[in-house]
Design a protein around this motif. Structure first.
Motif, PDB file in Angstrom:
ATOM      1  N   UNK A   5      -3.505 -11.125  14.690  1.00  0.00           N
ATOM      2  CA  UNK A   5      -3.946 -10.102  15.629  1.00  0.00           C
ATOM      3  C   UNK A   5      -4.506 -10.821  16.850  1.00  0.00           C
ATOM      4  N   UNK A   6      -3.970 -10.515  18.028  1.00  0.00           N
ATOM      5  CA  UNK A   6      -4.391 -11.220  19.242  1.00  0.00           C
ATOM      6  C   UNK A   6      -4.712 -10.239  20.364  1.00  0.00           C
ATOM      7  N   UNK A   7      -5.164  -9.046  19.997  1.00  0.00           N
ATOM      8  CA  UNK A   7      -5.508  -8.047  21.006  1.00  0.00           C
ATOM      9  C   UNK A   7      -6.463  -7.023  20.386  1.00  0.00           C
ATOM     10  N   UNK A   8      -6.828  -6.027  21.175  1.00  0.00           N
ATOM     11  CA  UNK A   8      -7.716  -4.964  20.697  1.00  0.00           C
ATOM     12  C   UNK A   8      -6.958  -3.666  20.447  1.00  0.00           C
ATOM     13  N   UNK A   9      -5.647  -3.771  20.299  1.00  0.00           N
ATOM     14  CA  UNK A   9      -4.828  -2.587  20.032  1.00  0.00           C
ATOM     15  C   UNK A   9      -5.127  -2.034  18.635  1.00  0.00           C
ATOM     16  N   UNK A  10      -4.650  -0.843  18.372  1.00  0.00           N
ATOM     17  CA  UNK A  10      -4.835  -0.229  17.066  1.00  0.00           C
ATOM     18  C   UNK A  10      -3.831  -0.804  16.070  1.00  0.00           C
ATOM     19  N   UNK A  11      -4.315  -1.244  14.927  1.00  0.00           N
ATOM     20  CA  UNK A  11      -3.460  -1.759  13.852  1.00  0.00           C
ATOM     21  C   UNK A  11      -3.752  -0.945  12.593  1.00  0.00           C
ATOM     22  N   UNK A  12      -2.703  -0.603  11.867  1.00  0.00           N
ATOM     23  CA  UNK A  12      -2.850   0.274  10.708  1.00  0.00           C
ATOM     24  C   UNK A  12      -2.678  -0.491   9.401  1.00  0.00           C
ATOM     25  N   UNK A  13      -3.683  -0.404   8.556  1.00  0.00           N
ATOM     26  CA  UNK A  13      -3.614  -0.975   7.215  1.00  0.00           C
ATOM     27  C   UNK A  13      -2.941   0.047   6.308  1.00  0.00           C
ATOM     28  N   UNK A  14      -1.896  -0.369   5.602  1.00  0.00           N
ATOM     29  CA  UNK A  14      -1.188   0.532   4.686  1.00  0.00           C
ATOM     30  C   UNK A  14      -1.154  -0.109   3.308  1.00  0.00           C
ATOM     31  N   UNK A  15      -1.727   0.584   2.337  1.00  0.00           N
ATOM     32  CA  UNK A  15      -1.825   0.075   0.973  1.00  0.00           C
ATOM     33  C   UNK A  15      -0.994   0.956   0.038  1.00  0.00           C
ATOM     34  N   UNK A  16       0.008   0.361  -0.601  1.00  0.00           N
ATOM     35  CA  UNK A  16       0.823   1.070  -1.588  1.00  0.00           C
ATOM     36  C   UNK A  16       0.225   0.806  -2.972  1.00  0.00           C
ATOM     37  N   UNK A  17       0.135   1.819  -3.769  1.00  0.00           N
ATOM     38  CA  UNK A  17      -0.484   1.659  -5.083  1.00  0.00           C
ATOM     39  C   UNK A  17       0.192   2.564  -6.106  1.00  0.00           C
ATOM     40  N   UNK A  18      -0.093   2.265  -7.377  1.00  0.00           N
ATOM     41  CA  UNK A  18       0.451   3.062  -8.476  1.00  0.00           C
ATOM     42  C   UNK A  18      -0.673   3.359  -9.455  1.00  0.00           C
ATOM     43  N   UNK A  19      -0.935   4.645  -9.688  1.00  0.00           N
ATOM     44  CA  UNK A  19      -1.958   5.065 -10.656  1.00  0.00           C
ATOM     45  C   UNK A  19      -1.389   6.175 -11.530  1.00  0.00           C
ATOM     46  N   UNK A  20      -1.956   6.338 -12.708  1.00  0.00           N
ATOM     47  CA  UNK A  20      -1.479   7.351 -13.637  1.00  0.00           C
ATOM     48  C   UNK A  20      -2.545   8.381 -13.980  1.00  0.00           C
ATOM     49  N   UNK A  21      -3.720   8.261 -13.368  1.00  0.00           N
ATOM     50  CA  UNK A  21      -4.795   9.229 -13.508  1.00  0.00           C
ATOM     51  C   UNK A  21      -5.761   8.983 -12.354  1.00  0.00           C
TER      52      UNK A  21
END
Length: 258
Positions: free
Chosen positions: A163-179
């Motif tokens: 990251x080399x600026x102050x722009x907006x960056x989006x964290x995306x987390x993929x996950x798997x749960x069963x409850x």
């Protein structure tokens, strides 16, 4: 000066979850298992569990950790989600530690176009006499995994490496749960492992969580950082149920110096 920012914005998280719909991550490697040790000419079983949305190529590669040369590539064309196995006879390699990688790619594509990957697994190649001294359970337990078992895990994290600026960056987390579970996300300085912020997100089904961040360069400054993410029991504090997923990145001040 680096600011210590805590990101427990529960109200914002609730809004993001309700508006995003928690889209299901359709292509993912959920499990990648193989023995911890083997000897030359021994046949081992490599087990992989995947979710796919369409036909994909499943690659499993063996690398020499001394020079990162790829020694073997195994491939299967995957038409549906499920459990898959590779039987592989270990060649006559020098004793040492070798790395196995697993990834999914579109049909006819390879590593550069991968849509999912799993953290590397390591195989220690030793001589047959030394391996015989190891208890049989230790040598075979990792290859006898019940792939039908319901598991909770973080399957993939999308975030820029630099990251080399102050722009907006989006964290995306993929996950798997069963409850119902809690997705626990921490931001740390990877040079001294100081915790800079954390957030806890309630989740009820497999999906992906997205969170935008802006002005990271100004707020944190140049340095090395890491997201550390795991899944916890919603009813018990600090009860980690999944293997921690680390995503390292660098904040650079290049754009500010211009």
């Amino acid at each position: 000066m680096m600011k210590k920012i805590y990101i427990k914005l529960i109200t914002i998280f609730t809004v993001l979850i309700s508006t995003s719909g928690l889209a299901i991550a359709k292509d993912a490697i959920n499990r990648f298992a193989l023995p911890e040790q083997a000897h030359a000419l021994q046949t081992i079983t490599i087990a992989v569990n995947v979710d796919v949305s369409k036909q994909r190529e499943l690659f499993v590669t063996l690398q020499d950790t001394t020079n990162w040369k790829t020694l073997k590539t195994l491939k299967k064309r995957i038409k549906q989600s499920g459990d898959y196995q590779f039987a592989y006879q270990v060649p006559e390699l020098a004793e040492g530690r070798y790395r196995w990688n697993a990834y999914l790619a579109p049909r006819g594509k390879k590593w550069a176009d991968r849509v999912s990957e799993f953290e590397p697994q390591y195989l220690m190649i030793t001589d047959k006499a030394a391996l015989a001294k190891v208890a049989p359970v230790k040598a075979t337990s990792t290859s006898k995994v019940n792939l039908g078992e319901k598991i909770d895990l973080v399957t993939q994290v999308n975030w820029p490496k630099t990251i080399a600026d102050d722009a907006t960056h989006t964290l995306k987390v993929h996950y798997k749960v069963h409850q119902p579970r809690t997705l626990h996300i921490r931001l740390t300085n990877s040079e001294n492992w100081q915790e800079l912020g954390e957030l806890s997100v309630p989740v009820t089904k497999p999906g992906a969580f997205e969170m935008p961040f802006e002005a990271l360069q100004s707020n944190f400054g140049q340095g090395k950082y890491a997201w550390i993410i795991d899944i916890q029991d919603s009813a018990k504090k600090n009860s980690v149920l999944s293997k921690k997923f680390g995503k390292h990145f660098v904040i650079d001040n290049l754009s500010m110096e211009k």
